[in-house]
Design a protein around this motif. Sequence first.
Motif, mmCIF file in Angstrom:
data_model
loop_
_atom_site.group_PDB
_atom_site.id
_atom_site.type_symbol
_atom_site.label_atom_id
_atom_site.label_comp_id
_atom_site.label_asym_id
_atom_site.label_seq_id
_atom_site.Cartn_x
_atom_site.Cartn_y
_atom_site.Cartn_z
ATOM 1 N N SER A 1 0.827 -1.206 0.000
ATOM 2 C CA SER A 1 0.000 0.000 0.000
ATOM 3 C C SER A 1 0.862 1.256 0.000
ATOM 4 N N TYR A 2 1.920 1.230 0.781
ATOM 5 C CA TYR A 2 2.810 2.381 0.894
ATOM 6 C C TYR A 2 3.485 2.683 -0.438
ATOM 7 N N VAL A 3 3.894 1.644 -1.149
ATOM 8 C CA VAL A 3 4.653 1.822 -2.381
ATOM 9 C C VAL A 3 3.765 2.194 -3.565
ATOM 10 N N THR A 4 2.586 1.568 -3.655
ATOM 11 C CA THR A 4 1.756 1.739 -4.854
ATOM 12 C C THR A 4 0.547 2.637 -4.654
ATOM 13 N N GLY A 5 0.172 2.898 -3.403
ATOM 14 C CA GLY A 5 -1.013 3.700 -3.155
ATOM 15 C C GLY A 5 -2.304 2.926 -3.252
ATOM 16 N N GLN A 6 -2.219 1.611 -3.508
ATOM 17 C CA GLN A 6 -3.411 0.773 -3.580
ATOM 18 C C GLN A 6 -3.287 -0.357 -2.568
ATOM 19 N N SER A 7 -4.350 -0.568 -1.814
ATOM 20 C CA SER A 7 -4.299 -1.527 -0.721
ATOM 21 C C SER A 7 -4.758 -2.907 -1.163
ATOM 22 N N CYS B 1 -2.394 -6.234 -4.981
ATOM 23 C CA CYS B 1 -1.023 -6.306 -4.485
ATOM 24 C C CYS B 1 -0.081 -6.170 -5.663
ATOM 25 N N SER B 2 0.836 -5.231 -5.602
ATOM 26 C CA SER B 2 1.796 -5.004 -6.691
ATOM 27 C C SER B 2 1.090 -4.931 -8.045
ATOM 28 N N PRO B 3 0.222 -3.926 -8.244
ATOM 29 C CA PRO B 3 -0.511 -3.831 -9.510
ATOM 30 C C PRO B 3 0.432 -3.690 -10.698
ATOM 31 N N ALA B 4 0.036 -4.248 -11.817
ATOM 32 C CA ALA B 4 0.896 -4.276 -13.002
ATOM 33 C C ALA B 4 1.311 -2.879 -13.453
ATOM 34 N N CYS B 5 0.456 -1.875 -13.222
ATOM 35 C CA CYS B 5 0.783 -0.517 -13.647
ATOM 36 C C CYS B 5 1.992 0.044 -12.914
ATOM 37 N N ALA B 6 2.344 -0.542 -11.754
ATOM 38 C CA ALA B 6 3.484 -0.071 -10.964
ATOM 39 C C ALA B 6 4.745 -0.895 -11.188
ATOM 40 N N VAL B 7 4.649 -1.950 -12.003
ATOM 41 C CA VAL B 7 5.758 -2.879 -12.204
ATOM 42 C C VAL B 7 6.620 -2.454 -13.392
ATOM 43 N N LYS B 8 7.944 -2.488 -13.183
ATOM 44 C CA LYS B 8 8.880 -2.161 -14.264
ATOM 45 C C LYS B 8 10.079 -3.116 -14.194
ATOM 46 N N TYR B 9 10.628 -3.426 -15.372
ATOM 47 C CA TYR B 9 11.881 -4.183 -15.461
ATOM 48 C C TYR B 9 12.867 -3.351 -16.266
ATOM 49 N N GLN C 1 17.043 -3.135 -17.712
ATOM 50 C CA GLN C 1 18.337 -3.776 -17.919
ATOM 51 C C GLN C 1 19.424 -2.810 -17.471
ATOM 52 N N ARG C 2 20.250 -3.227 -16.517
ATOM 53 C CA ARG C 2 21.367 -2.404 -16.049
ATOM 54 C C ARG C 2 22.638 -3.207 -16.254
ATOM 55 N N GLY C 3 23.326 -2.882 -17.318
ATOM 56 C CA GLY C 3 24.507 -3.666 -17.657
ATOM 57 C C GLY C 3 24.097 -5.087 -17.967
ATOM 58 N N GLU C 4 24.680 -6.044 -17.262
ATOM 59 C CA GLU C 4 24.325 -7.445 -17.473
ATOM 60 C C GLU C 4 23.163 -7.886 -16.583
ATOM 61 N N ASN C 5 22.762 -7.052 -15.666
ATOM 62 C CA ASN C 5 21.740 -7.447 -14.695
ATOM 63 C C ASN C 5 20.344 -6.950 -15.082
ATOM 64 N N MET C 6 19.346 -7.701 -14.658
ATOM 65 C CA MET C 6 17.954 -7.281 -14.800
ATOM 66 C C MET C 6 17.456 -6.787 -13.454
ATOM 67 N N VAL C 7 16.867 -5.603 -13.456
ATOM 68 C CA VAL C 7 16.385 -4.977 -12.232
ATOM 69 C C VAL C 7 14.853 -4.944 -12.250
ATOM 70 N N SER C 8 14.249 -5.388 -11.161
ATOM 71 C CA SER C 8 12.793 -5.293 -11.035
ATOM 72 C C SER C 8 12.457 -4.132 -10.110
ATOM 73 N N ARG C 9 11.434 -3.371 -10.507
ATOM 74 C CA ARG C 9 11.049 -2.192 -9.739
ATOM 75 C C ARG C 9 9.544 -2.198 -9.495
ATOM 76 N N LEU C 10 9.142 -1.612 -8.379
ATOM 77 C CA LEU C 10 7.742 -1.416 -8.060
ATOM 78 C C LEU C 10 7.571 0.045 -7.693
ATOM 79 N N GLY C 11 6.845 0.778 -8.531
ATOM 80 C CA GLY C 11 6.749 2.214 -8.341
ATOM 81 C C GLY C 11 8.124 2.839 -8.455
ATOM 82 N N ASP C 12 8.527 3.586 -7.452
ATOM 83 C CA ASP C 12 9.836 4.251 -7.463
ATOM 84 C C ASP C 12 10.913 3.434 -6.756
#
Length: 335
Positions: free
Chosen positions: A190-196, A203-211, A213-224
């Motif tokens: 709720s704190y991260v996405t604004g939706q409870s 929980c972790s709505p798709a609109c807040a999900v991002k992947y 590529q940072r160099g060779e690594n894949m980074v997963s993000r939720l909101g900011d």
Amino acid sequence: MGDTSSLDRPLELVCPAGTPAALRAAVEAGADSVYCGFNDATNARNFPGLNFSAKEMAAAVTFAHERGVKVLVAINTYPQAGKMSLWRQAVDLAADLHVDAAIMADIGLLDYAATRHPRLRRHLSVQASASNAESIGFLVREFGVQRVVLPRVLTIAEIAALNAQIDVETEVFVFGGLCVMAEGRCSLSSYVTGQSPNMNGVCSPACAVKYEQRGENMVSRLGDFTIDVFQPGKLAGYPTICKGQFLVRGEPQYLFEEPTSLSALGILPQLQRAGVRALKIEGRQRGKAYISDVVRGFRDAVDALSRGRDMPADTLLHLTEGGQTTSGAYRKAWR
């Protein structure tokens, strides 16, 4: 007290259905019961493309009942202040469709169901986080709750002790996602996405999900927030903050929960001896192929247990998160 006949009857297999296609797959794979929700905020898996319209739910009930399978409707989020009508309408509709039970957490909604629809069977959702005899006894006395879905915080010994003190069926999770060890209290998301998850059902709505590529690594993000970093060759998991890595004394660690799946396939006999009545598989966001495979695996195991045969080999590892499983709190290895 407790269910003294638990060893004399097969465990009930309660299976997820996020779509009509998944419901049909669960029924055909051997589910005893399926649980599903309406396509609105009244259920805790309120995602686009999931859940059932009133017409779809009516058809689902007919399909399941014709095959001897029960339908349990999750109305398990907490009504928002001043907006109780949506949740009451869901209860009314569930009763009108002759579903086999409504799964609820909010005591106001339980009271409404017990008063308005006394013939509608009432199950207590895991979202209510009832894990002691006093709270469960109150809900049974006041609202006629007939089954309690226990939170994933209890050992087998604790479940056995609890069942000896209560006069109501218990249901436990045995496979799939493993939430933070305080059911129905998903404040981090709720704190991260604004939706409870507990009020909006997200929980972790798709609109807040991002992947990224940072160099060779894949980074997963939720909101900011960066949730995890995956090195080459590792599958990037879906970013939920409870399964993210945090810096603990300067070292990245899975502070709350590791990205693994719950599997209690190997401890079904112990759960049955502890007085458990029903086994619940998590996964209403999963596709019909996944549902079919998991349900068939547990159907084979439950049937073997009821017939006194050896348990079949665990063939579900390929369906787990990260190819790993845990018995979670059932054994509480961290103690």
